[in-house]
Design an enzyme around this catalytic site. Structure first.
Site, PDB file in Angstrom:
ATOM      1  N   LYS A  47     -20.850  16.663   0.690  1.00 20.00           N
ATOM      2  CA  LYS A  47     -20.389  15.412   0.362  1.00 20.00           C
ATOM      3  C   LYS A  47     -21.608  14.363   0.399  1.00 20.00           C
ATOM      4  O   LYS A  47     -21.575  13.135  -0.037  1.00 20.00           O
ATOM      5  CB  LYS A  47     -19.451  14.941   1.399  1.00 20.00           C
ATOM      6  CG  LYS A  47     -18.081  15.441   1.276  1.00 20.00           C
ATOM      7  CD  LYS A  47     -17.091  15.003   2.557  1.00 20.00           C
ATOM      8  CE  LYS A  47     -15.745  15.108   2.077  1.00 20.00           C
ATOM      9  NZ  LYS A  47     -14.653  14.461   3.481  1.00 20.00           N
ATOM     10  N   ASP A  83     -11.654   9.028   1.162  1.00 17.26           N
ATOM     11  CA  ASP A  83     -10.786   9.361   2.545  1.00 17.26           C
ATOM     12  C   ASP A  83     -10.463   8.161   3.152  1.00 17.26           C
ATOM     13  O   ASP A  83      -9.366   8.236   4.060  1.00 17.26           O
ATOM     14  CB  ASP A  83     -12.102  10.068   3.565  1.00 17.26           C
ATOM     15  CG  ASP A  83     -12.656  11.464   2.990  1.00 17.26           C
ATOM     16  OD1 ASP A  83     -11.509  11.979   2.534  1.00 17.26           O
ATOM     17  OD2 ASP A  83     -13.221  11.950   3.367  1.00 17.26           O
TER      18      ASP A  83
END
Ligand code: ATR
Length: 279
Positions: A47, A83
Site C-alpha cells: 500500500k 478505506d
C-alpha cells in the site's frame, strides 16, 4: 464479492488475485499498462511502496500515504485510498453523523490511520487508545499537524481509568486492532465490557468472525453495532465504482462475503483452501 457484483451488473470484467513479492511491486504495477488491466486493489505490504510507481495519487491517498486502489486509464495510473470511504459509508447508513461527536479508536496502525483521517476530516473529536501509547501519540500528533487540528488526543490502553472515562463520554468506539480476529475469537476485547453503554455505536473492523466478542458485548450492553464486513464491502464497492463507473450492488457483495466466510466464522478448511487456491 467483486465477481458477484460484476455478474449482477452484467459487466465484462473479472477480478483475480495476484501474489506479488514486495520487491516486484514496480514491474507488477507497470504490467497493468502492458496487459491493459483496468485496475487493481493492493494490500499489505504494497500500500505504501506503490505510490512511487503511479502517475497520479488522489489527495486523501497522498495525505494518508497509502493506496489500496489503482485505476489504469489508457496507461495513466491513478492511486486512490477507498478505506476512508469504506469506513464512513456504513456509519452514515446507520444515521451516525460524525460532526461534533467523540470517537475512541482502538489501535494506531495502518487501519487506524485511514479511520482517523476520515473521522477527523468529518469533524469528530478523536481519542486514540493503543497498547503502545507512544505510537498513538505519534499518530495523533501527525494527524493534528497534517489536518491543522487539535482535536485528536491519545491514551495508552494501560491507562484503564482514562479509557473508561473516555468511553463514558464517547459516541463511537472503533476497533482497528486484530484483537478478536479468527482464530483468536475468545480474546478479551481491548475495551472493557463494563464501559460499553447504550449511547455508543461500536464498529469493529474485524470481519472474521462477523460478530466479534466486542460486538457481542456491545449488543448486550444496548449499543448499536457495525461489523467489519460492512467496511470491507464498501471499500471494495468504492473501488469498483472507480474502475467501472457503475453503481455497485452492496447487498450482493455483502452476501458474497458472508457466504465466503462460511456464514460467519471462517473454518480452517476454508482458510487452507483460500491459502492454496488464492494466495
Ligand atoms: P493494521 O495496518 O492492520 O492496522 P498494524 O499496523 O500491525 O496493522 O497495527 C495493529 C494494531 O493493533 C496496533 O495498534 C497494535 O498495537 P501496538 O501498536 O501496541 O502493537 C494493535 N494490536 C495488535 N494486537 C493487539 C493486542 N493483542 N492488544 C492490543 N492491541 C493490539
Amino acid at each position: 464479492m467483486q465477481n458477484a457484483a460484476i455478474a449482477a451488473l452484467g459487466l465484462h470484467f473479472c477480478y483475480i488475485p495476484f501474489s506479488v513479492q514486495p520487491d516486484d511491486i514496480g514491474p507488477a504495477i507497470h504490467s497493468l499498462r502492458t496487459l491493459g488491466i483496468v485496475g487493481v486493489n493492493l494490500t499489505i505490504p504494497h500500500k505504501e511502496r506503490v505510490l512511487q510507481h503511479l502517475d497520479v495519487v488522489a489527495p486523501d491517498a497522498r495525505a494518508i500515504g497509502a493506496v489500496n486502489t489503482v485505476h489504469n486509464e489508457g496507461g495513466r495510473l491513478t492511486g486512490y485510498n477507498t478505506d476512508g470511504e469504506g469506513f464512513l459509508a456504513p456509519l452514515l447508513a446507520e444515521g451516525f453523523a460524525p460532526r461534533g461527536k467523540t470517537a475512541v479508536i482502538l489501535g494506531a496502525g495502518g487501519a487506524a490511520r485511514s479511520v482517523v483521517w476520515r473521522l477527523a476530516g468529518e469533524g469528530a473529536r478523536i481519542i486514540l487508545a493503543n497498547r503502545t501509547g507512544e505510537r498513538a501519540k505519534r499518530l495523533a500528533d501527525e494527524a493534528n499537524r497534517a489536518l491543522g487540528l487539535s482535536s485528536i488526543s491519545s491514551i495508552s490502553l494501560g491507562d484503564a481509568a482514562g479509557l473508561v472515562s473516555a468511553l463514558d463520554g464517547a459516541d463511537l468506539l472503533v476497533n482497528t486492532t486484530s484483537v478478536g480476529m479468527y482464530p483468536h475469537v475468545e480474546e478479551e476485547p481491548a475495551a472493557p465490557r463494563s464501559a460499553l453503554h447504550p449511547n455508543l455505536t461500536v464498529y469493529d473492523l474485524v470481519y472474521n468472525p462477523v460478530e466479534t466478542r466486542l460486538l457481542t458485548f456491545a449488543r448486550e450492553a444496548g449499543a448499536r453495532t457495525i461489523n467489519g464486513v460492512k467496511m470491507l464491502v464498501h471499500q471494495g464497492a468504492a473501488a469498483l465504482r472507480i474502475w467501472t463507473g457503475a453503481n455497485p450492488p452492496i447487498a450482493v457483495m455483502e452476501q458474497a462475503v458472508i457466504r465466503a466466510l462460511g456464514g460467519g466464522c471462517q473454518t480452517s478448511e476454508l482458510r487452507s483452501e483460500r491459502i492454496s487456491g488464492e494466495d
